[in-house]
Write a protein that holds these residues in place. Structure first.
Motif, PDB file in Angstrom:
ATOM      1  N   VAL A 180       0.824  -1.345  -0.137  1.00  0.00           N
ATOM      2  CA  VAL A 180       0.095  -0.061  -0.109  1.00  0.00           C
ATOM      3  C   VAL A 180       0.915   1.365   0.071  1.00  0.00           C
ATOM      4  O   VAL A 180       1.523   1.673   1.091  1.00  0.00           O
ATOM      5  N   ALA A 181       0.806   2.044  -0.933  1.00  0.00           N
ATOM      6  CA  ALA A 181       1.911   3.053  -1.109  1.00  0.00           C
ATOM      7  C   ALA A 181       1.765   4.389  -0.384  1.00  0.00           C
ATOM      8  O   ALA A 181       2.343   5.037  -0.051  1.00  0.00           O
ATOM      9  N   ASP A 182       0.347   4.296  -0.264  1.00  0.00           N
ATOM     10  CA  ASP A 182      -0.047   5.752   0.424  1.00  0.00           C
ATOM     11  C   ASP A 182      -0.183   5.602   1.950  1.00  0.00           C
ATOM     12  O   ASP A 182      -0.848   4.904   2.559  1.00  0.00           O
ATOM     13  N   ALA A 183       0.575   6.519   2.512  1.00  0.00           N
ATOM     14  CA  ALA A 183       0.799   6.497   3.922  1.00  0.00           C
ATOM     15  C   ALA A 183      -0.477   6.632   4.667  1.00  0.00           C
ATOM     16  O   ALA A 183      -0.781   6.156   5.655  1.00  0.00           O
ATOM     17  N   ALA A 184      -1.473   7.525   4.386  1.00  0.00           N
ATOM     18  CA  ALA A 184      -2.529   7.788   4.998  1.00  0.00           C
ATOM     19  C   ALA A 184      -3.484   6.419   4.996  1.00  0.00           C
ATOM     20  O   ALA A 184      -4.162   6.090   5.877  1.00  0.00           O
ATOM     21  N   GLU A 185      -3.597   5.782   3.577  1.00  0.00           N
ATOM     22  CA  GLU A 185      -4.493   4.514   3.722  1.00  0.00           C
ATOM     23  C   GLU A 185      -3.744   3.421   4.730  1.00  0.00           C
ATOM     24  O   GLU A 185      -4.582   2.836   5.278  1.00  0.00           O
ATOM     25  N   ARG A 186      -2.514   3.558   4.690  1.00  0.00           N
ATOM     26  CA  ARG A 186      -1.995   2.495   5.656  1.00  0.00           C
ATOM     27  C   ARG A 186      -2.174   2.777   6.975  1.00  0.00           C
ATOM     28  O   ARG A 186      -2.781   1.942   7.747  1.00  0.00           O
ATOM     29  N   ALA A 187      -2.406   3.845   7.441  1.00  0.00           N
ATOM     30  CA  ALA A 187      -2.490   4.369   8.723  1.00  0.00           C
ATOM     31  C   ALA A 187      -4.171   3.988   9.229  1.00  0.00           C
ATOM     32  O   ALA A 187      -4.523   3.595  10.124  1.00  0.00           O
ATOM     33  N   ASP A 188      -4.988   4.262   7.994  1.00  0.00           N
ATOM     34  CA  ASP A 188      -6.534   3.907   8.217  1.00  0.00           C
ATOM     35  C   ASP A 188      -6.571   2.406   8.380  1.00  0.00           C
ATOM     36  O   ASP A 188      -7.304   1.887   8.886  1.00  0.00           O
ATOM     37  N   LEU A 189      -5.870   1.639   7.570  1.00  0.00           N
ATOM     38  CA  LEU A 189      -5.763   0.153   7.456  1.00  0.00           C
ATOM     39  C   LEU A 189      -5.325  -0.395   8.955  1.00  0.00           C
ATOM     40  O   LEU A 189      -6.224  -1.315   9.494  1.00  0.00           O
ATOM     41  N   ILE A 190      -4.450   0.334   9.338  1.00  0.00           N
ATOM     42  CA  ILE A 190      -3.780  -0.125  10.735  1.00  0.00           C
ATOM     43  C   ILE A 190      -4.946   0.175  11.890  1.00  0.00           C
ATOM     44  O   ILE A 190      -4.853  -0.400  12.803  1.00  0.00           O
ATOM     45  N   ALA A 191      -5.551   1.260  11.740  1.00  0.00           N
ATOM     46  CA  ALA A 191      -6.628   1.774  12.928  1.00  0.00           C
ATOM     47  C   ALA A 191      -7.677   0.663  12.666  1.00  0.00           C
ATOM     48  O   ALA A 191      -8.153   0.373  13.884  1.00  0.00           O
ATOM     49  N   TYR A 192      -7.914   0.170  11.440  1.00  0.00           N
ATOM     50  CA  TYR A 192      -9.098  -0.774  11.408  1.00  0.00           C
ATOM     51  C   TYR A 192      -8.547  -1.826  11.976  1.00  0.00           C
ATOM     52  O   TYR A 192      -9.420  -2.650  12.688  1.00  0.00           O
ATOM     53  N   LEU A 193      -7.393  -2.632  11.699  1.00  0.00           N
ATOM     54  CA  LEU A 193      -6.821  -3.866  12.238  1.00  0.00           C
ATOM     55  C   LEU A 193      -6.670  -3.698  13.756  1.00  0.00           C
ATOM     56  O   LEU A 193      -7.086  -4.694  14.612  1.00  0.00           O
ATOM     57  N   ARG A 194      -6.600  -2.420  14.519  1.00  0.00           N
ATOM     58  CA  ARG A 194      -6.495  -2.621  15.728  1.00  0.00           C
ATOM     59  C   ARG A 194      -7.847  -2.661  16.542  1.00  0.00           C
ATOM     60  O   ARG A 194      -7.963  -2.740  17.670  1.00  0.00           O
ATOM     61  N   THR A 195      -8.877  -2.403  15.893  1.00  0.00           N
ATOM     62  CA  THR A 195     -10.276  -2.516  16.149  1.00  0.00           C
ATOM     63  C   THR A 195     -10.625  -4.024  16.268  1.00  0.00           C
ATOM     64  O   THR A 195     -11.508  -4.398  16.853  1.00  0.00           O
ATOM     65  N   LEU A 196      -9.859  -4.785  15.517  1.00  0.00           N
ATOM     66  CA  LEU A 196     -10.009  -6.358  15.709  1.00  0.00           C
ATOM     67  C   LEU A 196      -9.531  -6.746  17.124  1.00  0.00           C
ATOM     68  O   LEU A 196      -8.233  -7.111  17.018  1.00  0.00           O
ATOM     69  N   GLY A 197     -10.205  -7.195  17.903  1.00  0.00           N
ATOM     70  CA  GLY A 197      -9.817  -7.538  19.303  1.00  0.00           C
ATOM     71  C   GLY A 197      -9.096  -9.150  19.203  1.00  0.00           C
ATOM     72  O   GLY A 197      -8.880  -9.640  18.158  1.00  0.00           O
ATOM     73  N   GLU A 198      -8.897  -9.553  20.293  1.00  0.00           N
ATOM     74  CA  GLU A 198      -8.454 -10.733  20.610  1.00  0.00           C
ATOM     75  C   GLU A 198      -9.161 -12.077  20.539  1.00  0.00           C
ATOM     76  O   GLU A 198      -9.085 -12.853  21.554  1.00  0.00           O
ATOM     77  N   ALA A 199     -10.307 -12.169  19.936  1.00  0.00           N
ATOM     78  CA  ALA A 199     -11.262 -12.983  19.878  1.00  0.00           C
ATOM     79  C   ALA A 199     -10.652 -14.371  19.381  1.00  0.00           C
ATOM     80  O   ALA A 199      -9.888 -14.310  18.280  1.00  0.00           O
ATOM     81  N   PRO A 200     -10.936 -15.599  19.779  1.00  0.00           N
ATOM     82  CA  PRO A 200     -10.600 -16.616  19.150  1.00  0.00           C
ATOM     83  C   PRO A 200     -11.312 -16.668  17.800  1.00  0.00           C
ATOM     84  O   PRO A 200     -12.274 -16.218  17.668  1.00  0.00           O
ATOM     85  N   GLN A 201     -10.776 -17.557  16.830  1.00  0.00           N
ATOM     86  CA  GLN A 201     -11.024 -17.611  15.650  1.00  0.00           C
ATOM     87  C   GLN A 201     -12.263 -18.386  15.702  1.00  0.00           C
ATOM     88  O   GLN A 201     -12.462 -19.451  16.606  1.00  0.00           O
ATOM     89  N   LYS A 202     -13.221 -18.325  14.629  1.00  0.00           N
ATOM     90  CA  LYS A 202     -14.396 -19.001  14.820  1.00  0.00           C
ATOM     91  C   LYS A 202     -14.208 -20.554  14.145  1.00  0.00           C
ATOM     92  O   LYS A 202     -13.284 -20.482  13.307  1.00  0.00           O
ATOM     93  N   GLU A 203     -15.127 -21.434  14.613  1.00  0.00           N
ATOM     94  CA  GLU A 203     -15.010 -22.705  13.980  1.00  0.00           C
ATOM     95  C   GLU A 203     -15.380 -22.707  12.719  1.00  0.00           C
ATOM     96  O   GLU A 203     -14.854 -23.862  12.126  1.00  0.00           O
ATOM     97  N   THR A 204     -16.561 -22.326  12.242  1.00  0.00           N
ATOM     98  CA  THR A 204     -17.151 -22.311  11.225  1.00  0.00           C
ATOM     99  C   THR A 204     -16.819 -21.285  10.324  1.00  0.00           C
ATOM    100  O   THR A 204     -16.617 -19.920  10.701  1.00  0.00           O
TER     101      THR A 204
END
Ligand code: HEC
Length: 132
Positions: free
Chosen positions: A104-128
């Motif tokens: 991802v060449a755009d620094a602002a886009e990377r920052a937004d993507l990482i902000a999103y990844l940070r919202t994904l908490g530490e839940a276990p993976q779903k079975e299905t």
């Protein structure tokens, strides 16, 4: 005096706008993720790329059931926002021999993507597999 007051008000409005901007980052990141990452990744299941839930703060190359390149499997580091930024800029520079052919060449886009990844908490993976 009047000028000073309007300057102050302008400053306040600017702050408010910037705050709103910052708060939108995870939402923008989610849209970018759908567009640029979801062909291979999802939060809760492995596709061509590993599941992402809990990736920030996790040891690289350790999602159960995903077959990593030796380069990433043996990385031995934890994903911090800074390291994710470098990975998304140029994965090959972070771990030569890795297998993610996307950057991802755009620094602002990377920052937004990482902000999103940070919202994904530490839940276990779903079975299905999820519906979408
Ligand atoms: C064409 C498929 C593909 C796309 C698109 C893709 N990736 Fe990947 N990604 C991979 C693969 C494959 C790996 C594992 C690489 C390895 O084993 O060397 C990976 C690994 C990762 C990792 C390391 C995860 C871990 O468990 O250590 C992160 C973080 C990541 N990708 C983020 C992203 C983001 C964010 C996007 C969207 C901008 C994206 N990827 C787009 C295929 C992809």
């Amino acid at each position: 005096m009047h000028r000073l007051l309007s300057l102050a008000l302008f400053g306040l409005a600017l702050c408010a706008a910037m705050n709103a901007h910052a708060d939108d980052a995870p939402e923008r990141g989610r849209a970018l993720y759908r567009e640029h990452c979801s062909a291979c990744h999802a939060p809760d299941f492995n596709g061509a790329g590993p599941a992402h839930r809990g990736v920030v703060g996790r040891l690289a190359g350790t999602v159960p059931g995903f077959t990593y390149s030796p380069a990433l499997k043996d990385a031995g580091f934890v994903w911090t926002p800074e390291r994710l930024d470098r990975w998304l800029t140029d994965p090959e520079a972070v771990r030569p021999g890795q297998r993610m052919g996307v950057s991802v060449a755009d620094a602002a886009e990377r920052a937004d993507l990482i902000a999103y990844l940070r919202t994904l908490g530490e839940a276990p993976q779903k079975e299905t597999a999820p519906r979408e």
